[in-house]
Scaffold this motif. Structure first.
Motif, PDB file in Angstrom:
ATOM      1  N   GLY A 293      -0.405   2.709   0.481  1.00  0.00           N
ATOM      2  CA  GLY A 293      -1.637   3.051  -0.293  1.00  0.00           C
ATOM      3  C   GLY A 293      -1.617   4.070  -1.137  1.00  0.00           C
ATOM      4  N   THR A 294      -1.160   4.962  -0.225  1.00  0.00           N
ATOM      5  CA  THR A 294      -1.375   6.375  -1.301  1.00  0.00           C
ATOM      6  C   THR A 294      -0.059   6.198  -2.476  1.00  0.00           C
ATOM      7  OG1 THR A 294      -0.018   7.681   0.424  1.00  0.00           O
ATOM      8  CG2 THR A 294      -2.224   7.720   0.487  1.00  0.00           C
ATOM      9  N   THR A 295       0.829   5.728  -2.074  1.00  0.00           N
ATOM     10  CA  THR A 295       1.930   5.597  -3.029  1.00  0.00           C
ATOM     11  C   THR A 295       1.605   4.807  -4.323  1.00  0.00           C
ATOM     12  OG1 THR A 295       3.719   6.055  -1.309  1.00  0.00           O
ATOM     13  CG2 THR A 295       4.320   4.977  -3.412  1.00  0.00           C
ATOM     14  N   LEU A 296       1.023   3.671  -3.877  1.00  0.00           N
ATOM     15  CA  LEU A 296       0.356   2.602  -4.968  1.00  0.00           C
ATOM     16  C   LEU A 296      -0.630   3.465  -5.678  1.00  0.00           C
ATOM     17  CD1 LEU A 296       0.254   0.145  -6.543  1.00  0.00           C
ATOM     18  CD2 LEU A 296      -1.596  -0.705  -4.826  1.00  0.00           C
ATOM     19  N   GLY A 297      -1.557   4.264  -5.297  1.00  0.00           N
ATOM     20  CA  GLY A 297      -2.528   5.114  -5.820  1.00  0.00           C
ATOM     21  C   GLY A 297      -1.855   5.968  -7.007  1.00  0.00           C
ATOM     22  N   MET A 298      -0.627   6.799  -6.462  1.00  0.00           N
ATOM     23  CA  MET A 298      -0.092   7.599  -7.204  1.00  0.00           C
ATOM     24  C   MET A 298       0.567   6.877  -8.469  1.00  0.00           C
ATOM     25  SD  MET A 298       0.293  10.871  -6.372  1.00  0.00           S
ATOM     26  CE  MET A 298       1.972  11.365  -6.845  1.00  0.00           C
ATOM     27  N   MET A 299       1.202   5.748  -8.153  1.00  0.00           N
ATOM     28  CA  MET A 299       1.766   4.724  -9.334  1.00  0.00           C
ATOM     29  C   MET A 299       0.658   4.397 -10.178  1.00  0.00           C
ATOM     30  SD  MET A 299       4.867   5.571  -8.203  1.00  0.00           S
ATOM     31  CE  MET A 299       5.732   4.662  -9.684  1.00  0.00           C
ATOM     32  N   ILE A 300      -0.453   4.067  -9.779  1.00  0.00           N
ATOM     33  CA  ILE A 300      -1.467   3.517 -10.583  1.00  0.00           C
ATOM     34  C   ILE A 300      -1.682   4.838 -11.554  1.00  0.00           C
ATOM     35  CG2 ILE A 300      -3.931   3.065 -10.617  1.00  0.00           C
ATOM     36  CD1 ILE A 300      -3.475   1.254  -7.917  1.00  0.00           C
ATOM     37  N   ALA A 301      -1.891   5.970 -11.142  1.00  0.00           N
ATOM     38  CA  ALA A 301      -2.304   6.843 -11.891  1.00  0.00           C
ATOM     39  C   ALA A 301      -1.188   7.656 -12.667  1.00  0.00           C
ATOM     40  CB  ALA A 301      -2.883   8.326 -11.022  1.00  0.00           C
TER      41      ALA A 301
END
Length: 191
Positions: free
Chosen positions: A138-146
């Motif tokens: 989840g945190t990795t996906l959040g980083m990628m989204i941003a």
């Protein structure tokens, strides 16, 4: 699933205007090779957030539920305040290492995330949810989204994004998580 979704949302919001997003803009402008930068961000984030989630998971085994509840609650509330402090990229440009654009991005992002808001949030989320894989993903996906849009569209996106509003929403989410932790909602072992 809740751990994954909350982790994704919190980090995606927290990253808007963060130094690693600014680093994405700098790397994209300097090297103009988006895919090695994107892959470097992904690899660095997975490594950094896996370490942070391991620390968070370890903490849950060491601390009692009452101590953990207070630490988590106060940590999330502190994150709510910290998120409202604007980030700046440190002076100096990243230099190209002998490992090329991917290696430069990997090293720069891994180091930039050390002690950063999203790394500390990852520790707290892993401690709260006890779901290592869901939090890391989840945190990795959040980083990628941003950060991926920052790499792909560069400065045009940064100029149009309401950074203060996004930070305000993230701060409210962190504050709500802090209050929920302090009163014991969502923590195992609580009534």
């Amino acid at each position: 699933m809740e751990a994954f979704l909350v982790s994704t949302g919190i980090v995606a919001l927290a990253e808007i205007g963060d130094k690693t997003q600014l680093l994405s803009f700098v790397l994209a402008a300097r090297y103009q090779k988006p895919w090695p930068i994107v892959w470097g961000i992904l690899a660095a984030t997975l490594a950094n957030h896996a370490f942070a989630a391991a620390v968070g998971t370890w903490i849950t085994g060491v601390l009692g539920p009452d101590v953990l509840r207070w630490i988590l609650g106060l940590s999330f509330i502190a994150m709510a305040a910290w998120i409202m402090v604007p980030d700046k990229l440190d002076e100096g440009e990243p230099c190209t290492l002998r490992f090329g654009v991917f290696g430069t991005t990997l090293a720069a992002f891994f180091l930039a995330e050390m002690g950063d808001k999203t790394q500390i949030a990852t520790v707290a989320l892993a401690a709260q949810y006890g779901a290592f894989a869901a939090v890391v993903l989840g945190t990795t996906l959040g980083m990628m989204i941003a950060n991926v849009p920052a790499v792909l569209v560069g400065g045009r996106l940064a100029e149009r994004m309401p950074v203060r509003l996004v930070h305000g929403v993230a701060a409210v989410v962190f504050l709500a998580l802090g209050i929920a932790a302090l009163v014991g909602w969502g923590l195992e072992g609580s009534s």
